[in-house]
Each structure stands twice: as C-alpha cells, then as structure tokens.
Design a protein around this motif. Sequence first.
Motif, PDB file in Angstrom:
ATOM      1  N   THR A   1      55.958  70.844  45.813  1.00 53.24           N
ATOM      2  CA  THR A   1      54.814  71.078  44.934  1.00 53.24           C
ATOM      3  C   THR A   1      53.718  70.053  45.228  1.00 53.24           C
TER       4      THR A   1
ATOM      5  N   HIS B   1      51.059  68.347  35.883  1.00 51.38           N
ATOM      6  CA  HIS B   1      51.693  69.584  36.339  1.00 51.38           C
ATOM      7  C   HIS B   1      52.115  69.457  37.796  1.00 51.38           C
TER       8      HIS B   1
ATOM      9  N   THR C   1      53.420  74.946  42.315  1.00 44.68           N
ATOM     10  CA  THR C   1      54.089  75.559  43.458  1.00 44.68           C
ATOM     11  C   THR C   1      53.121  76.447  44.236  1.00 44.68           C
TER      12      THR C   1
ATOM     13  N   SER D   1      52.068  79.788  42.548  1.00 45.94           N
ATOM     14  CA  SER D   1      51.689  79.712  41.136  1.00 45.94           C
ATOM     15  C   SER D   1      50.288  80.272  40.921  1.00 45.94           C
TER      16      SER D   1
ATOM     17  N   ALA E   1      51.863  79.310  33.872  1.00 48.20           N
ATOM     18  CA  ALA E   1      52.444  77.981  34.074  1.00 48.20           C
ATOM     19  C   ALA E   1      52.395  77.125  32.815  1.00 48.20           C
TER      20      ALA E   1
ATOM     21  N   ASN F   1      58.072  76.393  36.228  1.00 48.16           N
ATOM     22  CA  ASN F   1      56.991  75.409  36.310  1.00 48.16           C
ATOM     23  C   ASN F   1      56.585  74.919  34.925  1.00 48.16           C
TER      24      ASN F   1
END
Length: 456
Positions: free
Chosen positions: A267, A277, A280, A283, A318, A344
């Motif tokens: 990530t 955060h 990915t 995402s 997310a 996530n």
Amino acid sequence: MKDIEVKVGQKFPLTIKRLGINGEGIGYFKRKITFVPDALPGEVVLTQVTKVNQRYLEGKVLKVRERAPERTNPPCPVFFLCGGCQLQHMTYDAQLNFKQQIIIDSLEKYAGHVKPGAVKPTIGMQKPFRYRSKNQFPVEKSGRKIRAGLYKEQSNTLIDLDECIVQDKRTMETTQAVKVIMSELNIDVAKNVNKDEGVRSIMTRVAKHSDDIQVILVSTTRDLKKLDLLTERIMRIPNVVSFGLNINDDRDLLLGEETVILDGQQTIHETLGDTEHEVTADSAFPINIEQAEVLYTTIFEAADLSGSENVADLFCGAGGSSLKLAQKACQVRGADFNDQEIINATYSAAENNIDNVLFETGEPVDKLEQWIEDGFFPDVILINPNRSGLTSDEIDAIIEIKPAVFIYISRNPSTLAKDLAHLTRAFTVEYIQPVDMFPQTTQVEAVVKLTRKKRL
C-alpha cells in the motif's frame, strides 16, 4: 411541421442559449436543438454540422463571432483535442455556477417540487489544477517507443501526454519515467486485447502527504518479458515504494480482479483530514485529497451529531466518511460490496484507534436490515451510490426505515433528481450542497440533507 433539410458539413451562425449536462453549448437551428461542444451561453458561433439526427443536430465551432465574458483561453495545449476535460474554456467561477445550475435544471425536469433555492453555491478549490493524485493512461507502441495518454474525444486516436495540468506533477513525472524504461526494454504492449499480450495501461498514484508513489501496469498477462529488469528499474524511480501488475484481459474493464505487488509495499500511506489510511492499488480512495476533506466535512455538518446517534454508512468504500462521522457518533456501521475496501476501512479504523465503527462486506441495504434486526437502529443513514443512483428496492427500504436524517451523496444530477422525486414522499430536502471534486470537468458531487417528515 415539415422536417428541415440539413446535411453534414453545412455551416450556419448559431446563438448559444445554455449549456447541456456534458458542458456542450445548446442552440436551435430552425427550431431543431443543436449541440456544439466548446461553445458558451450568449455566444454567436459559426457552426459546422457533424451529425444529423431526426431529433437533433451536432456541430463544431469554426469561429466565435460574439464571445461570452465567461470564455477564457484554456491553459492546456491539447484541450480541444483531448476528452479528459470539458470546461477549461470557462472561467472557474463560471464552472462552479454551471455545476450548481445543472442540479437545478435536473430538479426542474424530474422533481419540480424541490425548490431551486435548496441548491447552494458550489464549493470550489482555490487552485483548481494539479489535484488528481492518480492517473491511468492507456499505452500503445510506435516502433519501440511507448506512448501513453488519453484518447481524442469520440475516437481511438491516442494523444501522447507528456504533461497534464489537472494531474499532480509527481504522477506525470513518474509516468514519463515508466514510458522511457518500457521503451528501452521494448516491453510488449496489448493495444488490441483480443489479439495481443502485454501492457494495456500505466497507473500511477501518489500520496499527497507522504510522497509515496505506487506504479501498477495493467497487463493481459503476468508473464511479461524482462519483468525482473523492468521491476528493478521502476523501483529506482524517485519515491516509488510499490510496483505491481494488475491482470486484466477484459477489454471492457479498466482493472481486473487480480493485482500482484512484485516489489515494495502493498500500500501507500495517505493522510485525509484527521485520519491515516493505507491505500491499495485497486481502492476507490479519493483522488482529490483536498476536496475529499471538504466533502467529508460537509457530510459531517449535515449529520449534525450530538454524540448519541447511531449512523449507517451504505456504500462506504474505504471508510473515509465513516471515520469522520465516528468522531461524534455513538456507533457507526459501514457496508460495501467490495471486500478489499472493507478490509482497508477496518485497517484504517484500527490504525487511527477508532473503536466505535464496524465495517462489513455485503449488499448494503441487506446489511442495514440485518443490523436493525440485531437491534442497531440508525438515527442517520448516509448512502453513496454510483452514478446510476438508487434502485427501487433501496429507495423503498430507506422510506420504510425513515431515519431522522438521511444524507445522499450524489455523483449524477439526473439520477439524484429522479430519486428525490420518490424520496420526498417521506423526507424533506433541507439543502443540496454541490462540491467540485473534479475541476475543469462537467462532473459534480452533491451532499443532500433530507429530514424525516412528521409522522401522520
């Protein structure tokens, strides 16, 4: 009335009356509606017909004879070729007014009982360029040289972009470096997915606050030639901390279901407002970080929480809005179809020590009904559907539950207005707040606050 005779190539002056939902100028040639991209209301343009339909005409601007005060010179040199932006020829204030107006026009067409005054002025950006933290450019080959960019509007002609002024400069610099490396290694490219094997597109994402950069090549195969050398060289590009392949041989999809990280981190680390955060590759995390913070603050203000409320966040992605609302809610639950997004969101909640949220994978309305059966009754429901809006089942479920506050995040003025025509049987529209998430384009998001009508 006898239909008028018009031929492709015909030229005539046209007065532009208004803008359409896609940013095209609209005028009337002998009472037939005529759509002309790059023309603005109040202008008189010399138009050449490019398409004749029984119900409408399409044309292009040959010359602007009378110029609108809102017209400006687009700073992008390929604006009139590239289909990525539609409104660079308008001043930014005019763009914001346009985005407010298309919501008003949609309400007038589909939900006339919702007053235009409910639509607030659009919240824009101080600097409406360089805001996109992610790009995904299709590629093709010219000899050994790799070209990557965007397609000319309504065509298969690729415009090779060295620069894009709505992209974060770091994404463009990284993409340029990847193009050079792929050219030098003569990496295979799949321009025709049905015939070729190789790379289809270059995807680059940068974290605004950490400077982490991730590069993903979308490929029809994981067996690219010289992949080890390609990986080694891409990982040497400044700030690249993650490199991988997304395997996708479906011509109708931008990304496939499988992403393999070949080197570096899984990530990249991003900060959004008060929360951290891990993002990915696949995402749907916001790509305009600055305006995402504005959007989540707008949602937070609409919820108007006191600390005792339960909140349900449907299509939570997310979890950005959920984590913002959790700051003042009693409990928050989020649901989404995408299992990776739920992972996530759960990880982000743990990383930020937020323990009054629960994220679950599944059909969001089914999850909502399950939560209610389990004793979790939401005082506030937030829903963030895709551009097609709500299904009839989703509308019926929300009307039956009747939360005290219902917040609808819309990405499409037309489907928003159609949905409000039904939702207002049970709710009152307090206000609609447009937020400009994508300056220079016709896209607009809106936060709609609805409150429950008094029970009979």
